[in-house]
Design a protein around this motif. Structure first.
Motif, PDB file in Angstrom:
ATOM      1  N   TYR A 188      -1.332 -10.805  -3.119  1.00 16.95           N
ATOM      2  CA  TYR A 188      -1.397 -12.264  -3.065  1.00 16.95           C
ATOM      3  C   TYR A 188      -0.793 -12.895  -4.318  1.00 16.95           C
ATOM      4  O   TYR A 188      -0.021 -13.872  -4.230  1.00 16.95           O
ATOM      5  CB  TYR A 188      -2.851 -12.701  -2.906  1.00 16.95           C
ATOM      6  N   LEU A 202      -5.124  -6.001  -2.375  1.00 17.05           N
ATOM      7  CA  LEU A 202      -4.822  -7.226  -1.633  1.00 17.05           C
ATOM      8  C   LEU A 202      -4.622  -8.414  -2.571  1.00 17.05           C
ATOM      9  O   LEU A 202      -3.714  -9.233  -2.369  1.00 17.05           O
ATOM     10  CB  LEU A 202      -5.954  -7.530  -0.655  1.00 17.05           C
ATOM     11  N   VAL A 203      -5.444  -8.510  -3.597  1.00 18.26           N
ATOM     12  CA  VAL A 203      -5.296  -9.604  -4.554  1.00 18.26           C
ATOM     13  C   VAL A 203      -3.977  -9.488  -5.305  1.00 18.26           C
ATOM     14  O   VAL A 203      -3.299 -10.490  -5.568  1.00 18.26           O
ATOM     15  CB  VAL A 203      -6.488  -9.621  -5.536  1.00 18.26           C
ATOM     16  N   ILE A 261       0.890 -17.349   2.533  1.00 23.65           N
ATOM     17  CA  ILE A 261      -0.233 -17.473   1.605  1.00 23.65           C
ATOM     18  C   ILE A 261      -1.537 -17.706   2.361  1.00 23.65           C
ATOM     19  O   ILE A 261      -2.584 -17.123   2.035  1.00 23.65           O
ATOM     20  CB  ILE A 261       0.034 -18.607   0.605  1.00 23.65           C
ATOM     21  N   THR A 317      -8.208 -12.936  11.411  1.00 26.41           N
ATOM     22  CA  THR A 317      -7.126 -13.604  10.685  1.00 26.41           C
ATOM     23  C   THR A 317      -6.028 -14.056  11.640  1.00 26.41           C
ATOM     24  O   THR A 317      -5.529 -15.188  11.536  1.00 26.41           O
ATOM     25  CB  THR A 317      -6.529 -12.669   9.621  1.00 26.41           C
ATOM     26  N   LEU A 336      -2.643 -14.398   3.963  1.00 21.32           N
ATOM     27  CA  LEU A 336      -3.137 -13.421   2.998  1.00 21.32           C
ATOM     28  C   LEU A 336      -4.488 -13.830   2.434  1.00 21.32           C
ATOM     29  O   LEU A 336      -5.384 -12.990   2.254  1.00 21.32           O
ATOM     30  CB  LEU A 336      -2.114 -13.239   1.872  1.00 21.32           C
ATOM     31  N   LEU A 337      -4.675 -15.116   2.162  1.00 23.14           N
ATOM     32  CA  LEU A 337      -5.975 -15.588   1.687  1.00 23.14           C
ATOM     33  C   LEU A 337      -7.061 -15.352   2.731  1.00 23.14           C
ATOM     34  O   LEU A 337      -8.151 -14.878   2.409  1.00 23.14           O
ATOM     35  CB  LEU A 337      -5.892 -17.069   1.342  1.00 23.14           C
ATOM     36  N   GLU A 338      -6.759 -15.688   3.970  1.00 18.25           N
ATOM     37  CA  GLU A 338      -7.736 -15.483   5.047  1.00 18.25           C
ATOM     38  C   GLU A 338      -8.036 -14.000   5.232  1.00 18.25           C
ATOM     39  O   GLU A 338      -9.186 -13.602   5.494  1.00 18.25           O
ATOM     40  CB  GLU A 338      -7.208 -16.083   6.346  1.00 18.25           C
ATOM     41  N   ILE A 347      -7.965 -11.690   2.876  1.00 17.47           N
ATOM     42  CA  ILE A 347      -8.824 -11.272   1.762  1.00 17.47           C
ATOM     43  C   ILE A 347     -10.260 -11.736   1.994  1.00 17.47           C
ATOM     44  O   ILE A 347     -11.219 -10.981   1.781  1.00 17.47           O
ATOM     45  CB  ILE A 347      -8.274 -11.826   0.434  1.00 17.47           C
ATOM     46  N   LEU A 373       2.955 -12.572  -4.218  1.00 18.90           N
ATOM     47  CA  LEU A 373       3.544 -13.501  -3.251  1.00 18.90           C
ATOM     48  C   LEU A 373       3.494 -14.933  -3.782  1.00 18.90           C
ATOM     49  O   LEU A 373       4.465 -15.691  -3.637  1.00 18.90           O
ATOM     50  CB  LEU A 373       2.795 -13.411  -1.925  1.00 18.90           C
ATOM     51  N   SER A 374       2.386 -15.307  -4.403  1.00 21.50           N
ATOM     52  CA  SER A 374       2.269 -16.651  -4.958  1.00 21.50           C
ATOM     53  C   SER A 374       3.289 -16.883  -6.062  1.00 21.50           C
ATOM     54  O   SER A 374       3.902 -17.959  -6.162  1.00 21.50           O
ATOM     55  CB  SER A 374       0.859 -16.876  -5.494  1.00 21.50           C
TER      56      SER A 374
END
Length: 312
Positions: free
Chosen positions: A303, A299-300, A237, A100, A240-242, A244, A306-307
């Motif tokens: 995310y 983790l989700v 974002i 990441t 965090l997506l990467e 996950i 944060l979103s």
């Protein structure tokens, strides 16, 4: 003798249909619910039922080679914690953090360069997207050839430049296998980071940079005072997506090392596959997968939080 014409049934006060017909009309709430029934049924059959069935399997001893299963309660979870859970978690975190952070730094550097409007930026933008569109298995086989100890391009280049004296088994040594896997995943992931960060950079007004330059701020000062605050939300974002996605990544690791050597690259995804389809211990694999899912849910949740904060 004339007869009076028949008396027609009068509609209701609003001019609509009679009260009896209106009572049989479907309510908006019921109509909306019926529209969602096919989607809910599909979700239940494809997602919800397999999820519940797999979580229940974690409380049974079940071998894929034989029919039937027996209740063991929390024994599978106890075996997971008593086994290699800590090592698997460590390997997963090392891979996730490395795969990441490295693409983020490379993607940020390229995005900053392309955002300057240099000559040929459109060509380079398309060129840098090339690794992203290649399937993961193809990327893995490509880098397996590069890292090959006998005829790999990497060893040949390092020997010719004098950096090493003899070939290194990059995928066969515990000390270098994880590094090789992270390099491979970085090569495949940095274009996505570059695109995300470049999109964020293009939303930062150039007037702010010009004003900071007039005030005497250098390039580094302008980056931390103007650029980074403008792309911080997009960067968070994207990271965090990467993170996950890498936390559940499978194909690159499995193709390159299969979790080896000596379990040095065994992550949750590889360990669950090995337990279920090579060790045939479905109960143990499901218990490990359930714990892995709980970590992913955390983790989700981060995310989504944060979103939500970024959209306000």
């Amino acid at each position: 003798m004339t007869t009076a014409p028949p008396i027609a049934k009068s509609p209701d006060a609003t001019g609509g249909p009679s009260r009896g017909t209106r009572g049989r009309r479907m309510s908006n709430g019921m109509f909306a619910f019926l529209l969602t029934v096919p989607g809910l049924a599909l979700f239940g059959a494809i997602v919800l039922y397999p999820l519940i069935a797999s979580l229940v399997t974690g409380f049974f001893e079940q071998d894929l080679r034989f029919p039937g299963r027996s209740w063991v309660g929390f024994d599978n979870y106890a075996d997971v914690f008593a086994g290699d859970f800590a090592a698997i978690l460590e390997h997963t975190l090392v891979f996730t953090v490395g795969a990441t952070a490295a693409p983020f730094l490379i993607g940020l550097a390229l995005a900053l360069a392309l955002n300057t409007g240099m000559k040929g930026s459109g060509f380079f933008r398309g060129l840098f997207l090339f690794p992203w569109v290649i399937p993961g298995v193809v990327v893995s086989f490509l880098w397996m050839w590069i890292f090959n100890a006998n005829y790999g391009v990497l060893n040949g280049a390092l020997i010719k430049t004098g950096l090493i004296e003899e070939s290194i088994s990059w995928l066969g040594e515990p000390g270098t296998a994880m590094l090789a896997v992270i390099i491979t995943k970085t090569w495949a992931s940095f274009p996505w980071m570059m695109v995300m960060l470049l999109a964020g950079l293009q939303t930062v007004p150039r007037e702010l940079h010009e004003a900071a330059a007039v005030d005497g701020a250098g390039a580094v000062r302008r980056f931390f005072a103007v650029t980074w605050p403008g792309i911080r939300g997009v960067a968070a974002i994207a990271l965090l997506l990467e993170f996950i996605w890498n936390f559940q990544h499978f194909d690159t690791i499995y193709v390159l090392t299969g979790g080896g050597p000596a379990g040095a690259t065994e992550t949750f995804a590889v360990a669950v596959y090995q337990d279920a389809f090579k060790g045939f211990d479905l109960g143990h694999a499901t218990a490990l997968g359930g714990l892995w899912m709980l970590l992913l849910l955390v983790l989700v949740g981060v995310y989504l939080k944060l979103s939500e904060r970024e959209t306000k």
